[in-house]
Design an enzyme around this catalytic site. Sequence first.
Site, PDB file in Angstrom:
ATOM      1  N   GLU A  18      40.997  41.248  39.019  1.00  9.88           N
ATOM      2  CA  GLU A  18      39.930  41.171  38.023  1.00  9.88           C
ATOM      3  C   GLU A  18      39.984  39.879  37.217  1.00  9.88           C
ATOM      4  O   GLU A  18      40.969  39.140  37.254  1.00  9.88           O
ATOM      5  CB  GLU A  18      39.980  42.381  37.102  1.00  9.88           C
ATOM      6  CG  GLU A  18      41.241  42.478  36.280  1.00  9.88           C
ATOM      7  CD  GLU A  18      41.453  43.876  35.729  1.00  9.88           C
ATOM      8  OE1 GLU A  18      41.586  44.004  34.503  1.00  9.88           O
ATOM      9  OE2 GLU A  18      41.481  44.845  36.523  1.00  9.88           O
ATOM     10  N   ASN A  41      32.090  52.003  40.470  1.00  9.19           N
ATOM     11  CA  ASN A  41      33.146  52.791  39.855  1.00  9.19           C
ATOM     12  C   ASN A  41      32.525  53.955  39.090  1.00  9.19           C
ATOM     13  O   ASN A  41      31.908  53.755  38.051  1.00  9.19           O
ATOM     14  CB  ASN A  41      33.952  51.895  38.900  1.00  9.19           C
ATOM     15  CG  ASN A  41      35.060  52.650  38.185  1.00  9.19           C
ATOM     16  OD1 ASN A  41      35.379  53.793  38.533  1.00  9.19           O
ATOM     17  ND2 ASN A  41      35.646  52.027  37.189  1.00  9.19           N
ATOM     18  N   ASP A  73      46.628  52.101  30.142  1.00 12.69           N
ATOM     19  CA  ASP A  73      46.182  51.151  31.156  1.00 12.69           C
ATOM     20  C   ASP A  73      45.820  49.819  30.502  1.00 12.69           C
ATOM     21  O   ASP A  73      44.650  49.457  30.381  1.00 12.69           O
ATOM     22  CB  ASP A  73      44.980  51.731  31.909  1.00 12.69           C
ATOM     23  CG  ASP A  73      44.464  50.809  32.997  1.00 12.69           C
ATOM     24  OD1 ASP A  73      45.262  50.007  33.519  1.00 12.69           O
ATOM     25  OD2 ASP A  73      43.256  50.877  33.316  1.00 12.69           O
ATOM     26  N   CYS A 108      41.186  48.747  29.784  1.00 12.53           N
ATOM     27  CA  CYS A 108      40.376  49.571  30.674  1.00 12.53           C
ATOM     28  C   CYS A 108      38.975  48.988  30.738  1.00 12.53           C
ATOM     29  O   CYS A 108      38.399  48.572  29.722  1.00 12.53           O
ATOM     30  CB  CYS A 108      40.337  51.007  30.163  1.00 12.53           C
ATOM     31  SG  CYS A 108      39.142  52.053  31.016  1.00 12.53           S
TER      32      CYS A 108
END
Length: 256
Positions: free
Chosen positions: A72, A167, A16, A80
Amino acid sequence: MYISGAVMANELGLPDIGLTTLTEVAQRGGQISRMTDLPTLIDGDTGFGEPMNVARTIQVLEDAGVSGVHLEDQVNPKRCGHLDGKDVVDTKTAVNRIRAAVQARRDPDFVIMARTDIRGVEGLQASLDRAKALQDAGADAIFAEAMADLGEFEAMRAAVQVPILANMTEFGKSDLFTVQQLQDVGVNMVIFPVSLQRIAMGAIERGLDVLAATGTLVSEVPSMQTRARLYELVDYAAYGEFDADVFTFDLRNNRS
């Protein structure tokens, strides 16, 4: 329903770190959105480029049928959100991404959420200030990544007027608070982004270990999803009924 960028990357055998493309993300988002009546929120990373690219990202994701996206403020290529060594863009660049997204939106119900990763780089106050700037740029909600404790979530709730998201990813920077704990400090949404993949992949690895050791998966059958349940989920019977209604002609008397 949350569509995780990490999971989409992992499904492709990639880490990621921003290697997935807009085409891949939109396609997967569309496939998932087609199968649920729930709203779908997708991870749009950094928007796949500069403000003009961000604008196109919004419209492509709208066309794919997802309900919202979060963008973001990391430097591209991203990392990440719960790893060290991240870099974030300056406030002007972060704000321009959100403004571009808001201006490009055609569906007023499409949610544009701003994610900020600055907490892990510059601390809590920087995160609060960044969130306020992103809200002022038009963000519908704030995703404040890697908050250290409930007090920090509470401070974020006090700093902005729009909904905030927490999260709860395993093995990350934040403790795994319950939904009720987060709700009590004013958090509006909670995601468990990679949890189901971790559960599934853990089961897969254990199953392969059993197969390698014993040469059979008989012992694993009780924990498997049944064929009947799979057919129920994909609505197998409805496809069969549709097929029967369409192909009703008879070729037995047709000349060869």
